[in-house]
Design a protein around this motif. Structure first.
Motif: not given
Length: 398
Positions: A59-79
């Motif tokens: 993954l490129s740095p931009v893609e990693r940042a995007r994945v991190s944002e998506m994972e944070a959003e998924i954690r929020r939605l799960r909670m």
């Protein structure tokens, strides 16, 4: 007495791995739900991952940042989903502010108060005003008990009526009566799922192998587990096979239940109703150490159970076959009761687009809920797993 080492069938291992993959839960949590060692389940997962390697894309740095944002959003939605699911089991659709405040008060140790107020649309000032108001001891107990009733009803997957909810609360140290729990459930709008009527028709084979009825409707037992077993598989109604409907077609289930513990000790699912299905279910129970030499296996007079193939398999493993009368469901009432509960508590309330989703739901229902969480009135409101452990403890002490 040395405790026999547990053995697990390939079916059980595959379903356990599937639960980890499908639910996304930690291996330790799934292992606890299934009653297996987390290291054992971890080894099954390692073997599966070794056989099914996943590519590791760069993954490129931009893609990693995007994945991190998506994972944070998924954690929020799960909670949010987790909290709203809890609240949904406690609150009616038009619940007043006081009831919503009660939920926030109960969950404040796990979630931020301001966050919960926003989700439940309760002004924080209203919550703190409600919290500081004068409340009698009786009102406080009733409010707290109502929260516990809603929690137990949710854990029971909507299958618990007032008696089972009362039994579970008393087990946990919350003293209450059936009448009080019934009132609270009525106030909360909670009602256990109700069974549907169905027609039962057993189809005999053309050249059945006959066996005596060794159970004679006596489904009680003071013996050790593994001595008296009952089994059943999908009925045939109106001349055509009909059981677990999915978007891809029918799915059939065969079970083996131990009368001493009411535990489903063997089960298999397939797209067919051949005799091999019931043989595989009994083999799973035997491989798991749940069938003793000389055990009695009781069933109805379905073609699979009266076949020469099944009779020969039972003779080979030292199991005596027992068969009830044709068309009399009471002669196999325990097995019938399980299938009624399965349909009532899962299949009448969900739609499954694929056979894989239906398999996962049945595995979760049997191994996690029915065997280890569902209270059985015939066991004194214990779970089958608790009954099995009680037998083993008594045998070890003898």
């Amino acid at each position: 007495m040395v405790e026999q080492r547990r053995r697990f069938s390939p079916q059980f291992k595959a379903e356990a791995v599937q639960m980890v993959i499908e639910t996304g839960k930690p291996i330790a949590d799934v292992a606890r739900d299934l009653g297996v060692n987390h290291g054992t389940l971890g080894n099954w997962m390692k073997a599966w991952r070794h056989a099914n390697p996943e590519p590791d894309p760069a993954l490129s740095p931009v893609e990693r940042a995007r994945v991190s944002e998506m994972e944070a959003e998924i954690r929020r939605l799960r909670m949010e989903n987790e909290f709203l699911k809890k609240a949904g089991g406690l609150l009616r659709q038009d619940a007043p502010v006081a009831e919503r405040c009660a939920v926030i008060e109960v969950e404040k140790a796990d979630y931020d108060v301001a966050w919960m107020c926003r989700l439940l649309r309760v002004p924080r000032s209203s919550f703190y005003a409600w919290r500081n108001r004068a409340e009698t001891a009786g009102q406080a107990r009733r409010r707290q008990l109502a929260t516990e009733v809603g929690r137990v009803f949710g854990v029971g997957r909507g299958a618990y009526g007032c008696r089972r909810v009362t039994a579970q609360l008393n087990r946990e140290g919350h003293e209450c009566s059936v009448g009080l729990v019934a009132d609270l459930m009525r106030e909360l709008g909670l009602a256990a799922v109700q069974p549907r009527a169905y027609k039962r028709t057993t189809v005999r084979g053309q050249t059945p192998v006959d066996s005596p009825d060794l159970i004679a409707r006596d489904f009680t037992t003071d013996g050790v587990p593994g001595q008296r077993l009952v089994g059943d598989m999908p009925p045939q109604t109106g001349g055509a096979p009909s059981y677990l409907r999915t978007g891809e077609g029918w799915l059939y289930l065969a079970t083996v239940i131990d009368l001493a513990t009411r535990m489903v000790v063997g089960w298999q699912m397939a797209e067919h109703m051949r005799t091999s299905l019931v043989v595989d279910a009994l083999a799973m129970a035997r491989d798991g150490g749940h069938v003793l030499a000389g055990a009695v296996f009781h069933s109805d007079r379905g073609a699979q159970y009266t076949s020469a193939e099944f009779h020969q398999y039972c003779q080979r493993i030292g199991v005596r076959t027992s068969i009830g009368r044709t068309g009399v469901c009471w002669d196999n009432a325990v097995a019938e009761s399980f299938f009624s509960a399965l349909k009532n508590e899962i299949f009448h309330h969900h739609r499954f687009t694929t056979r894989a989703r239906a398999r996962f739901a049945v595995a979760d229902y049997i191994e996690v809920f029915y065997n280890r969480r569902r209270l059985h009135s015939s066991l004194g409101y214990r779970t089958p797993h608790e009954a099995l452990n009680d037998h083993r403890t008594a045998a070890a002490a003898a």
